[in-house]
Design a protein around this motif. Structure first.
Motif, short mmCIF file in Angstrom:
data_model
loop_
_atom_site.label_atom_id
_atom_site.label_comp_id
_atom_site.label_asym_id
_atom_site.label_seq_id
_atom_site.Cartn_x
_atom_site.Cartn_y
_atom_site.Cartn_z
N ARG A 167 0.82 -1.21 0.00
CA ARG A 167 0.00 0.00 0.00
C ARG A 167 0.86 1.27 0.00
O ARG A 167 2.07 1.22 0.27
CB ARG A 167 -0.91 0.01 1.23
N SER A 168 0.20 2.40 -0.23
CA SER A 168 0.86 3.69 -0.03
C SER A 168 1.02 3.91 1.47
O SER A 168 0.38 3.25 2.29
CB SER A 168 0.03 4.82 -0.64
N ILE A 169 1.87 4.86 1.84
CA ILE A 169 2.11 5.13 3.26
C ILE A 169 0.81 5.50 3.95
O ILE A 169 0.47 4.95 5.01
CB ILE A 169 3.15 6.25 3.43
N ASP A 170 0.05 6.42 3.37
CA ASP A 170 -1.19 6.86 4.01
C ASP A 170 -2.21 5.73 4.11
O ASP A 170 -2.84 5.54 5.17
CB ASP A 170 -1.80 8.04 3.24
N ASN A 171 -2.38 4.97 3.04
CA ASN A 171 -3.35 3.87 3.08
C ASN A 171 -2.91 2.77 4.04
O ASN A 171 -3.74 2.16 4.72
CB ASN A 171 -3.53 3.29 1.67
N TYR A 172 -1.62 2.52 4.06
CA TYR A 172 -1.11 1.50 4.98
C TYR A 172 -1.37 1.90 6.43
O TYR A 172 -1.87 1.09 7.23
CB TYR A 172 0.39 1.28 4.77
N LEU A 173 -1.03 3.13 6.79
CA LEU A 173 -1.21 3.57 8.18
C LEU A 173 -2.69 3.57 8.57
O LEU A 173 -3.04 3.25 9.71
CB LEU A 173 -0.60 4.96 8.38
N LEU A 178 -5.59 0.00 12.77
CA LEU A 178 -6.59 -0.95 13.23
C LEU A 178 -5.98 -2.33 13.44
O LEU A 178 -6.21 -2.98 14.47
CB LEU A 178 -7.74 -1.03 12.23
N THR A 179 -5.20 -2.83 12.48
CA THR A 179 -4.71 -4.20 12.56
C THR A 179 -3.65 -4.39 13.64
O THR A 179 -3.40 -5.52 14.08
CB THR A 179 -4.13 -4.67 11.21
N ALA A 180 -3.01 -3.32 14.09
CA ALA A 180 -2.04 -3.43 15.18
C ALA A 180 -2.72 -3.62 16.53
O ALA A 180 -2.07 -3.99 17.50
CB ALA A 180 -1.13 -2.21 15.22
N GLY A 181 -4.02 -3.35 16.60
CA GLY A 181 -4.76 -3.58 17.84
C GLY A 181 -4.59 -2.51 18.89
O GLY A 181 -4.88 -2.75 20.08
N GLY A 182 -4.14 -1.33 18.51
CA GLY A 182 -3.88 -0.29 19.49
C GLY A 182 -5.10 0.17 20.27
O GLY A 182 -5.03 0.39 21.49
N PHE A 183 -6.23 0.30 19.61
CA PHE A 183 -7.42 0.81 20.30
C PHE A 183 -7.96 -0.19 21.33
O PHE A 183 -8.18 0.19 22.49
CB PHE A 183 -8.49 1.21 19.28
N ALA A 207 -8.00 11.87 20.10
CA ALA A 207 -6.73 12.07 19.40
C ALA A 207 -5.58 11.40 20.14
O ALA A 207 -4.68 10.81 19.52
CB ALA A 207 -6.45 13.56 19.23
N LEU A 208 -5.59 11.45 21.47
CA LEU A 208 -4.55 10.78 22.25
C LEU A 208 -4.61 9.27 22.03
O LEU A 208 -3.57 8.61 21.89
CB LEU A 208 -4.72 11.12 23.74
N ASN A 209 -5.82 8.71 22.01
CA ASN A 209 -5.96 7.29 21.72
C ASN A 209 -5.40 6.95 20.34
O ASN A 209 -4.72 5.94 20.15
CB ASN A 209 -7.43 6.88 21.80
N GLY A 210 -5.69 7.82 19.38
CA GLY A 210 -5.20 7.60 18.02
C GLY A 210 -3.68 7.69 17.92
O GLY A 210 -3.06 6.91 17.19
N LEU A 211 -3.09 8.60 18.66
CA LEU A 211 -1.64 8.73 18.64
C LEU A 211 -0.98 7.52 19.29
O LEU A 211 0.11 7.10 18.88
CB LEU A 211 -1.21 10.02 19.35
N PHE A 212 -1.63 6.95 20.31
CA PHE A 212 -1.10 5.71 20.87
C PHE A 212 -1.13 4.60 19.82
O PHE A 212 -0.16 3.85 19.66
CB PHE A 212 -1.89 5.26 22.10
N ALA A 213 -2.26 4.47 19.13
CA ALA A 213 -2.38 3.44 18.09
C ALA A 213 -1.30 3.62 17.02
O ALA A 213 -0.73 2.66 16.52
CB ALA A 213 -3.77 3.48 17.47
N THR A 240 8.92 -1.53 4.76
CA THR A 240 8.80 -1.87 3.35
C THR A 240 8.00 -0.82 2.59
O THR A 240 8.36 -0.41 1.48
CB THR A 240 8.12 -3.24 3.19
N VAL A 241 6.90 -0.39 3.18
CA VAL A 241 6.02 0.59 2.53
C VAL A 241 6.77 1.89 2.25
O VAL A 241 6.68 2.47 1.16
CB VAL A 241 4.79 0.84 3.42
#
Length: 352
Positions: A167-173, A178-183, A207-213, A240-241
Motif C-alpha cells: 500500500r501507499s504510506i497513508d493507506n497503509y497507516l 486498526l490491525t495493530a490492535g492499538g485501540f 486524538a490521544l488514543n489515536g496517537l497511541f495506536a 517496506t512501505v
C-alpha cells in the motif's frame, strides 16, 4: 553481512520502565491457562512461551491491580492467538475466525460442548467472562466495538498478503492503526477508571488514543521488520512501505519513521498538557488514563527487547547498541508471527 541501526524515538520519553509487582504470580496463572486450553500446537506454544506476554502486560499496565492485570494478560494472549490463527489463512478464513470471536463476545454464556477441544471461540469466551467480571459496562462496550473493528480489519491484511500488495504510506497507516490492535489494547487502562462515553469521545482524548495506536504501529513495524523480511512476510510492514513509496534504502526508511514517530510523540505531549477540564473527579480519572497510555508506550518498547520475540536472546544487547544484523531469508514456511523465535534461531544458525 548487512546491518541496520534501529531508531530510538523514545530516547527522551519521560516515562521510565516500570513492572507490575504482580508479574510473577499472574504469569504463572496465565501460562497455566493457555497451556490447559491446548489452543496452540506444540511448536507454536514453545515460541509463544518465549514471548512472555505476561511480562508485556506487566510492563504496559504496571499500576493495575492483580485481577485487572490478569485480564490485561489474557487480552494480550488473545491478540497473539488470533494472529497465529489468521496469519495462516486467506481473507475468507479470517472471516470465519472473526465470526467465532464476535459470537463469543456477544454470547459468553454459551460454552463449548463438553469433550470438544478448545477453539478460538472458546478461548475468547473464557477471556471475556473474566473481563466482564471487573470491567465497567461502558468499558465493555467500548472494548467490543474496538476489538471487532480490529479483527475485521485483519481480513484486509490477509487479502494484501494474498495479493502481495504494498500500500501507499497513508493507506497503509490507515489500515495498520486498526490491525495493530492499538485501540482495544487501551481496554486494560479503561478497567481502572470510570470515564463516560461523552468524555472518552472528546476530540482531544480521541486524538490521544489515536496517537497511541500510531505509536504502536511504528514500534512494532520497526522491531518486527527483520524477522518479517527473513520469513518473506514483510510486504505488510511500514519499513517496506516507506522504502517502496519513497524509493529509499532501509536505513533512510528507518530514519523517516523515527522522525514521524518523534512528531507523533510531540503531539501526544502537547495534547496531554492541554486537555480541557470536566471537573476535579473526572479530571483525576482522565489523568490516570492518559498517564497510563504514556506508560504503555514505554512498556511496549521495553518488552520488545526483554522478551525473545524479535531479537531472540540478544534483546538487551540490541537495546544497548541499536545495531541489528539483517537475517538471511529462511522461507515463509518457517515463520508465522507466533514463531518469530524460531526464525531467529534458524537464521542465526545460517549466520554462524
Amino acid at each position: 553481512m548487512s546491518y541496520v541501526v534501529l531508531p530510538d524515538a523514545l530516547s527522551s520519553w519521560p516515562c521510565p520502565r516500570q513492572v507490575s509487582p504482580y508479574y510473577k504470580e499472574v504469569k504463572a496463572e496465565l501460562d497455566a491457562w493457555v497451556h490447559s486450553t491446548k489452543i496452540l500446537d506444540e511448536k507454536a506454544q514453545k515460541a509463544f512461551d518465549k514471548c512472555d506476554f505476561a511480562l508485556l502486560a506487566s510492563l504496559c499496565y504496571p499500576r493495575l491491580d492483580r485481577e485487572q492485570l490478569r485480564v490485561a494478560g489474557g487480552l494480550i494472549m488473545l491478540f497473539f492467538v488470533f494472529d497465529e490463527y489468521t496469519d495462516k489463512v486467506d481473507s475468507e478464513g479470517v472471516e470465519k475466525y472473526v465470526n467465532m470471536v464476535v459470537d463469543a463476545l456477544e454470547h459468553p454464556g454459551v460454552a463449548l460442548p463438553e469433550g470438544l477441544p478448545c477453539d478460538l471461540r472458546e478461548f475468547t469466551r473464557q477471556f471475556w467472562l473474566r473481563a466482564v467480571s471487573v470491567a465497567p459496562l461502558a468499558s465493555q462496550n467500548r472494548f467490543k466495538k474496538t476489538f471487532i473493528e480490529y479483527i475485521k480489519a485483519v481480513t484486509f491484511e490477509a487479502q494484501d498478503r494474498h495479493d502481495n500488495n504494498i500500500r501507499s504510506i497513508d493507506n497503509y497507516l490507515q489500515l495498520r492503526r486498526l490491525t495493530a490492535g492499538g485501540f482495544p489494547a487501551l481496554f486494560p487502562l479503561d478497567l481502572a477508571v470510570d470515564i463516560s462515553d461523552e468524555v472518552m469521545q472528546h476530540p482531544s482524548l480521541s486524538a490521544l488514543n489515536g496517537l497511541f495506536a500510531e505509536s504502536l504501529v511504528l514500534l512494532n513495524d520497526v522491531y518486527s521488520y527483520n524477522i518479517e523480511q527473513a520469513s518473506g512476510h514483510h510486504a505488510h510492514n511500514l519499513v517496506t512501505v516507506v522504502m517502496h513509496e519513497l524509493n529509499i534504502p532501509i536505513q533512510d526508511a528507518l530514519e523517516w519513521i523515527r522522525c514521524y514517530h518523534v512528531e507523533c510523540l510531540k503531539r501526544f505531549v502537547t495534547l496531554k498538557d492541554t486537555l480541557p477540564s470536566w471537573g476535579s473527579a473526572v479530571d483525576q480519572n482522565v489523568q490516570r488514563y492518559v498517564e497510563g497510555i504514556a506508560q504503555e508506550i514505554r512498556g511496549v518498547d521495553t518488552w520488545c527487547f526483554e522478551s525473545q520475540r524479535y531479537f531472540g536472546t540478544n534483546g538487551r544487547q540490541v537495546q544497548h547498541t541499536r545495531v541489528v544484523a539483517l537475517l538471511p531469508k529462511v522461507g515463509a514456511d518457517v515463520a508465522t508471527p507466533m514463531m518469530v523465535s524460531e526464525v531467529v534461531a534458524t537464521a542465526q544458525q545460517v549466520v554462524d
